[in-house]
Scaffold this active site. Structure first.
Site, PDB file in Angstrom:
ATOM      1  N   HIS A 560      78.289  83.135  17.949  1.00 14.98           N
ATOM      2  CA  HIS A 560      77.906  82.312  16.801  1.00 14.98           C
ATOM      3  C   HIS A 560      77.384  80.955  17.248  1.00 14.98           C
ATOM      4  O   HIS A 560      77.732  80.444  18.318  1.00 14.98           O
ATOM      5  CB  HIS A 560      79.094  82.117  15.852  1.00 14.98           C
ATOM      6  N   CYS A 561      76.530  80.389  16.423  1.00 21.30           N
ATOM      7  CA  CYS A 561      76.124  78.986  16.552  1.00 21.30           C
ATOM      8  C   CYS A 561      76.396  78.340  15.199  1.00 21.30           C
ATOM      9  O   CYS A 561      77.396  78.669  14.557  1.00 21.30           O
ATOM     10  CB  CYS A 561      74.669  78.866  16.985  1.00 21.30           C
TER      11      CYS A 561
END
Length: 625
Positions: A560-561
């Protein structure tokens, strides 16, 4: 009337005022600058001017008029020898900004020559740990400890709270975020009468408790804002039940003590009941009136708000350096505290006998941010909500499992915003009448907990902004069935979602992000900007090895970012390219087919094309699960 229509005298004054503020932006040529010919300069900024040592000329040209000296983003590691001169002084300087330089220690020798210094910014400097042990220089001319009001030492690699701050008698605001501080004593707050704002976010605190009995007896502080977010706090307390008598004496013997008590003897029955109630705490009419009022605290706070209304507007910076999109539509603000109409501590305690009394130093708290910690209960905050002026309480991303029964009462009349998102609450742990009598509650966040549909009682709440469940975009997208997921920051914050998806390993690709649940998942943190110039490809080997080890052990990986669009997508695409030996465009099409919002920035796409040549892909193809 335009500027040109003013009198020559007015135009001259205006031009003189403009000339008193100089901003030199990325200009390394200081010697030939015309600024040295100006007189009566009040403020000067040298931003990113490649300055290594502050020139003597800068300190000697306007010593009596310069009020603001801003030197951010240079290479300054020391001050010039002129500061050792016995005649050197800068009597007008109020602000010194050394943000993002190479200072190894606090410039005590210089600031002791600044008798009016009020604000010191030395954030993002590699301060040596020796600053805890150094002997402060003898201060023979001016004592800056009696003038310094604001200090910013964020991201300075500190491992301990600086001891010299104990001597800062009029300090109002302290910023220590982004360090590695592991302990902080309540005693510091209790001893500072002017202290209003403490920021200890992004440190390594494991508790926020009184250090000893002595720290509980002192009660000068009037703290208003406290930021403890992104630590590892499991234990937290603000009460002072064991030493209520001593704390009460500190009020009666302090300044303005006569205004802090309500001596209404008309209701003798209530007074007798109060005295009997507190008999176990040795509180009786011979020591202090049982009707201890907090009206004076609210009145004092109101006066401060009237004097400086702009100071009480609170804008919340989203987590992880503004990368999270806030779900709050309305900007929260600290409003005037609710006066309790002669309601005393004793009267409230009659209605809530099991709730301990908070320490007097925390009664004026109006904002607490303790998000992203290990807090398991709301009980420590109940005394502040009932007896104090707490208006905004942010406890998202913790381990809270239950709403106490006190949250259904009308005594929490000050609370305007409550954020309990991404905790471990279930519908069974929320009493049906919770939040119903909080007259001022404008924003309630319960999304990201252990339920997907709110109860009828929650739906019926008349609250302007309420967020009860997450929308459909929060759960991560399954890219490779049962193996690889791609998500956003919100996906990584929801313990419930992560458990439901059976995630075991998490890769966080953000500029600044600490693991939210290190006890539950194995983390790999990649500090990266979503910028076309950022070299993300150098992290590919580390990421690929982490993912290989996770999958080989039977685990499941989520990458994830902030939004699950560019940075994290780039890493997932690169892994699929390497693992399946397919071209960039094929891997990109596959991932985008699973998550339609995927769109690596132009720089990352070029890096993926380079990576394709590097791994010598010679075929197109399809994904083999």
């Amino acid at each position: 009337m335009s500027f040109s229509e003013h009198s020559p005298r007015s135009r001259k004054k205006a031009s003189e005022w403009v000339a008193s503020f100089v901003d030199l932006w990325q200009n390394p040529d200081l010697s030939g600058s015309k600024i040295w010919k100006q007189k009566s300069l009040k403020s000067i900024t040298f931003f990113a001017c490649r300055m290594q040592v502050i020139p003597n000329q800068l300190l000697t040209t306007w010593p009596s008029t310069l009020e603001g000296l801003f030197l951010p983003s240079n290479y300054i590691c020391q001050f010039p020898s002129i500061i050792d001169s016995p005649d050197f002084t800068m009597p007008a300087l109020k602000t010194l900004n050394l943000l993002n330089n190479e200072m190894k220690s606090v410039p005590f020798k210089f600031i002791q020559r600044c008798p009016c210094l009020k604000e010191l910014v030395i954030a993002q400097n590699p301060l040596s740990t020796e600053i805890y042990d150094i002997e402060l220089p003898s201060i023979t001319r001016h004592d800056f400890f009696d003038t310094l009001q604001i200090i910013d030492m964020s991201s300075c690699r500190l491992h301990h709270f600086p001891s010299f701050l104990d001597k800062c008698n009029v300090i109002e605001k302290i910023i220590m975020s982004g360090n590695s501080i592991s302990t902080f004593s309540h005693a510091f707050v209790h001893s500072k009468m002017n202290l209003k704002d403490v920021n200890l976010s992004n440190n390594k605190l494991t508790s926020f408790l009184p250090a000893d009995t002595k720290s509980r007896k002192r009660g000068k502080g009037r703290l208003i804002r406290l930021d403890l977010s992104h630590n590892m706090i499991g234990e937290i307390s603000f009460d002072d039940a064991e030493n209520f008598t001593e704390s009460s004496h500190s009020l009666t013997e302090g300044e303005g003590s006569q205004d802090r008590f309500s001596h209404d003897r008309s209701d003798s029955t209530a007074s007798d009941k109060s005295a009997a109630l507190f008999s176990g705490n040795e509180l009786n009419s011979s020591t202090v009136s049982p009707r201890l009022s907090i009206e004076d605290l609210a009145a004092e706070a109101n006066e401060e708000i009237k004097a400086n209304p702009a100071d009480w507007k609170v804008t919340f910076v989203p987590e992880s350096e503004k990368e999270q999109v806030s779900t709050i539509a309305k900007e929260p603000k600290i409003s005037k505290p609710l006066l309790r109409d002669r309601t005393s501590f004793a009267d409230i305690h009659l209605r809530c006998p099991t709730v301990p009394l908070p320490h007097v130093s925390f009664l004026s708290l109006r904002l607490i941010n303790a998000s992203a910690n290990r807090i398991t209960s709301l009980e420590p905050f109940v005394p502040l909500l009932i007896y104090g002026d707490l208006q905004i309480l942010i406890l998202s991303i913790n381990r809270i499992r239950e709403i106490p029964k006190e949250f259904s009462g009308e005594l929490m009349g000050n609370l305007t915003r409550l954020d309990l998102s991404y905790n471990c609450l279930s519908l069974d742990s929320i009493p049906p009448d919770s939040f119903t009598k909080m007259a001022k509650l404008e924003c309630l966040c319960l999304n990201g907990n252990n339920f997907t549909r709110p109860s009828p009682s929650l739906l019926s709440l008349r609250i302007e902004n309420k967020y009860l469940v997450d929308d459909e975009s929060v759960p991560p997208t399954e890219i490779v069935p049962g193996k690889i997921f791609l998500g956003s920051l919100q996906s990584a914050q929801s313990l419930y979602v992560l458990k439901e998806m059976k995630i075991t390993h998490i890769i966080s690709v953000l500029r600044l992000c600490r693991p939210y649940y290190p006890e539950d998942f194995k983390y790999l943190n990649i500090e990266a900007d979503d910028s076309a110039d950022f070299d993300l490809m150098r992290h590919f080997p580390e990421v690929h090895q982490f993912m290989d080890e996770a999958l080989e052990s039977g685990g499941t990986v989520m990458v994830h970012c902030a939004a699950g669009i560019s940075r994290s997508a780039t890493l997932v695409i690169s892994y699929i390219m390497k693992n399946q030996q397919i071209r960039f465009r094929d891997a990109y099409s596959y991932v985008r087919g699973k998550r339609s919002i995927v769109s690596p920035n132009s720089g990352f796409q070029k890096q993926l094309e380079i990576f394709e040549r590097k791994i010598n892909v010679k075929k197109g193809g399809c994904i083999v699960s």
